[in-house]
Design a protein around this motif. Structure first.
Motif, PDB file in Angstrom:
ATOM      1  N   ARG A  80       0.834  -1.203   0.000  1.00  9.65           N
ATOM      2  CA  ARG A  80       0.000   0.000   0.000  1.00  9.65           C
ATOM      3  C   ARG A  80       0.870   1.255   0.000  1.00  9.65           C
ATOM      4  NH1 ARG A  80      -2.834  -1.333   4.052  1.00  9.65           N
ATOM      5  NH2 ARG A  80      -1.788  -0.182   5.703  1.00  9.65           N
ATOM      6  N   LYS A  81       1.915   1.270   0.820  1.00  6.35           N
ATOM      7  CA  LYS A  81       2.806   2.423   0.895  1.00  6.35           C
ATOM      8  C   LYS A  81       3.476   2.678  -0.460  1.00  6.35           C
ATOM      9  CE  LYS A  81       6.697   4.176   3.696  1.00  6.35           C
ATOM     10  NZ  LYS A  81       5.977   5.326   4.252  1.00  6.35           N
ATOM     11  N   MET A  84       0.938   4.032  -3.024  1.00  6.05           N
ATOM     12  CA  MET A  84       0.475   5.391  -2.751  1.00  6.05           C
ATOM     13  C   MET A  84       1.582   6.433  -2.937  1.00  6.05           C
ATOM     14  SD  MET A  84      -1.944   4.494   0.531  1.00  6.05           S
ATOM     15  CE  MET A  84      -2.112   6.192   1.060  1.00  6.05           C
ATOM     16  N   GLU A  85       2.844   6.056  -2.716  1.00 10.12           N
ATOM     17  CA  GLU A  85       3.930   7.028  -2.762  1.00 10.12           C
ATOM     18  C   GLU A  85       4.668   7.069  -4.094  1.00 10.12           C
ATOM     19  OE1 GLU A  85       6.564   6.607   0.547  1.00 10.12           O
ATOM     20  OE2 GLU A  85       4.943   6.753   2.044  1.00 10.12           O
ATOM     21  N   LYS A 173      -4.506   4.836  -6.984  1.00  5.25           N
ATOM     22  CA  LYS A 173      -4.628   5.921  -6.011  1.00  5.25           C
ATOM     23  C   LYS A 173      -6.041   6.017  -5.443  1.00  5.25           C
ATOM     24  CE  LYS A 173      -0.379   7.207  -7.017  1.00  5.25           C
ATOM     25  NZ  LYS A 173       0.736   6.586  -6.295  1.00  5.25           N
ATOM     26  N   ASP A 174      -7.003   5.406  -6.118  1.00  3.88           N
ATOM     27  CA  ASP A 174      -8.376   5.367  -5.631  1.00  3.88           C
ATOM     28  C   ASP A 174      -8.596   4.174  -4.706  1.00  3.88           C
ATOM     29  OD1 ASP A 174     -11.021   6.158  -5.376  1.00  3.88           O
ATOM     30  OD2 ASP A 174     -11.667   5.311  -7.295  1.00  3.88           O
ATOM     31  N   PRO A 177      -5.686   3.771  -0.902  1.00  2.14           N
ATOM     32  CA  PRO A 177      -5.914   4.548   0.322  1.00  2.14           C
ATOM     33  C   PRO A 177      -7.088   4.031   1.152  1.00  2.14           C
ATOM     34  CG  PRO A 177      -5.503   6.017  -1.529  1.00  2.14           C
ATOM     35  CD  PRO A 177      -5.682   4.641  -2.099  1.00  2.14           C
ATOM     36  N   ARG A 178      -7.955   3.227   0.539  1.00  2.00           N
ATOM     37  CA  ARG A 178      -9.100   2.666   1.250  1.00  2.00           C
ATOM     38  C   ARG A 178      -8.777   1.316   1.907  1.00  2.00           C
ATOM     39  NH1 ARG A 178     -13.514   5.601  -1.294  1.00  2.00           N
ATOM     40  NH2 ARG A 178     -12.809   6.470  -3.286  1.00  2.00           N
ATOM     41  N   LYS A 180      -7.132  -1.388   4.330  1.00  2.00           N
ATOM     42  CA  LYS A 180      -6.809  -1.291   5.756  1.00  2.00           C
ATOM     43  C   LYS A 180      -6.027  -2.483   6.288  1.00  2.00           C
ATOM     44  CE  LYS A 180     -11.117   1.297   6.187  1.00  2.00           C
ATOM     45  NZ  LYS A 180     -11.478   1.136   4.768  1.00  2.00           N
ATOM     46  N   PRO A 243     -11.818   5.772   3.478  1.00  2.00           N
ATOM     47  CA  PRO A 243     -10.353   5.815   3.482  1.00  2.00           C
ATOM     48  C   PRO A 243      -9.794   5.375   4.824  1.00  2.00           C
ATOM     49  CG  PRO A 243     -11.256   7.838   2.564  1.00  2.00           C
ATOM     50  CD  PRO A 243     -12.410   7.070   3.169  1.00  2.00           C
ATOM     51  N   ARG A 244      -8.603   4.788   4.785  1.00  2.62           N
ATOM     52  CA  ARG A 244      -7.911   4.391   6.015  1.00  2.62           C
ATOM     53  C   ARG A 244      -7.638   5.638   6.849  1.00  2.62           C
ATOM     54  NH1 ARG A 244      -4.158   0.063   7.416  1.00  2.62           N
ATOM     55  NH2 ARG A 244      -2.629   0.792   8.918  1.00  2.62           N
ATOM     56  N   SER A 245      -7.944   5.574   8.118  1.00  8.19           N
ATOM     57  CA  SER A 245      -7.737   6.737   8.995  1.00  8.19           C
ATOM     58  C   SER A 245      -6.292   6.807   9.456  1.00  8.19           C
ATOM     59  CB  SER A 245      -8.667   6.643  10.203  1.00  8.19           C
ATOM     60  OG  SER A 245      -8.445   5.443  10.908  1.00  8.19           O
TER      61      SER A 245
END
Length: 245
Positions: A80-81, A84-85, A173-174, A177-178, A180, A243-245
């Motif tokens: 995930r990291k 996203m990055e 990217k959609d 981030p969701r 978990k 989205p993940r908090s």
């Protein structure tokens, strides 16, 4: 500089014994391609020489990067990291053992040219070529688990767990981030969320060869993933898409 056409995200946890040949093979393949690319190794709190080896390789080979994520969180966290990055037109995550040879990405590219924004490698398809099979008990457990996933979550997808998946950047990217789940359940979670969002997923036959040294425990991790699967199902679409908090 414009973003590369493809970025390969390689999650790695204590991979000092095989990361060097993996990087060498990725370099050998990509320098022969006409499109632009980059390789991002995301270390999941490795305690061996994984990061040292990647840094040394990257220092002499443009296009290779290391994200040293500390401490250890799990494969889902670092994939995930990385997703996203990292910026690229297309994002592929590939296991560090290259069980699916990197040239198989071209089959995924052919699939997405027809419209789907996600293409995933799949081992059970009859056109797939399993050059080295898993031990029978792991293969049986994997097929049983995939039947459970199909029943409860991602219907029609025969192999959610193959570590070879290609996402168009805007879709990655959609979706991610969701997500978990930090552990091995991230594969089916990402595909379930993609389905929730209405994205088409192409499942593609590939070449694949079992590699020794898997860190997945069939009992411990298998039970955990089944529990996570039930929780995702019970959470409902609305909660999954938060989205993940």
């Amino acid at each position: 500089m414009s973003k590369p056409h493809l970025a390969v995200i390689v999650p790695a946890y204590n991979e000092e014994d095989r990361i060097a040949p993996t990087l060498a093979r990725l370099h050998e393949y990509f320098v022969a391609q006409k499109y632009t690319w980059k390789v991002v190794v995301v270390s999941d709190g490795s305690r061996d020489k994984t990061c040292e080896i990647v840094r040394a390789f990257a220092s002499g080979h443009p296009g290779f990067e290391l994200i040293d994520s500390q401490p250890n969180h799990g494969k889902g966290f670092v994939v995930r990291k990385g997703m996203m990055e990292t910026e690229a037109e297309w994002l592929l995550f590939s296991d560090a053992d290259l069980a699916a040879p990197i040239e198989e990405v071209e089959k995924l590219f052919i699939a997405v040219e027809k419209g789907p924004p996600i293409a995933i490698g799949s081992r059970p398809l009859k056109e797939s070529r399993l050059e080295v099979r898993q031990p029978w008990y792991r293969e049986l457990a994997g097929r049983t688990f995939n039947l459970v996933v199909q029943t409860l979550a991602v219907k029609g997808i025969k192999d959610t767990q193959c570590g070879f998946k290609l996402f168009r950047e805007d879709v990655a990217k959609d979706v991610f981030p969701r997500c978990k789940l930090d552990g091995y359940g991230f594969d089916f979670e990402a595909l379930l969320i993609a389905r929730d969002l209405g994205y088409e997923i192409a499942e593609i036959p590939i070449r694949w060869a079992h590699q020794e040294g898997s860190k997945v425990s069939m009992v411990r991790d298998g039970l955990r993933m089944i529990c996570e699967l039930f929780k995702l199902r019970l959470a409902g679409k609305r909660n999954r898409l938060k989205p993940r908090s």
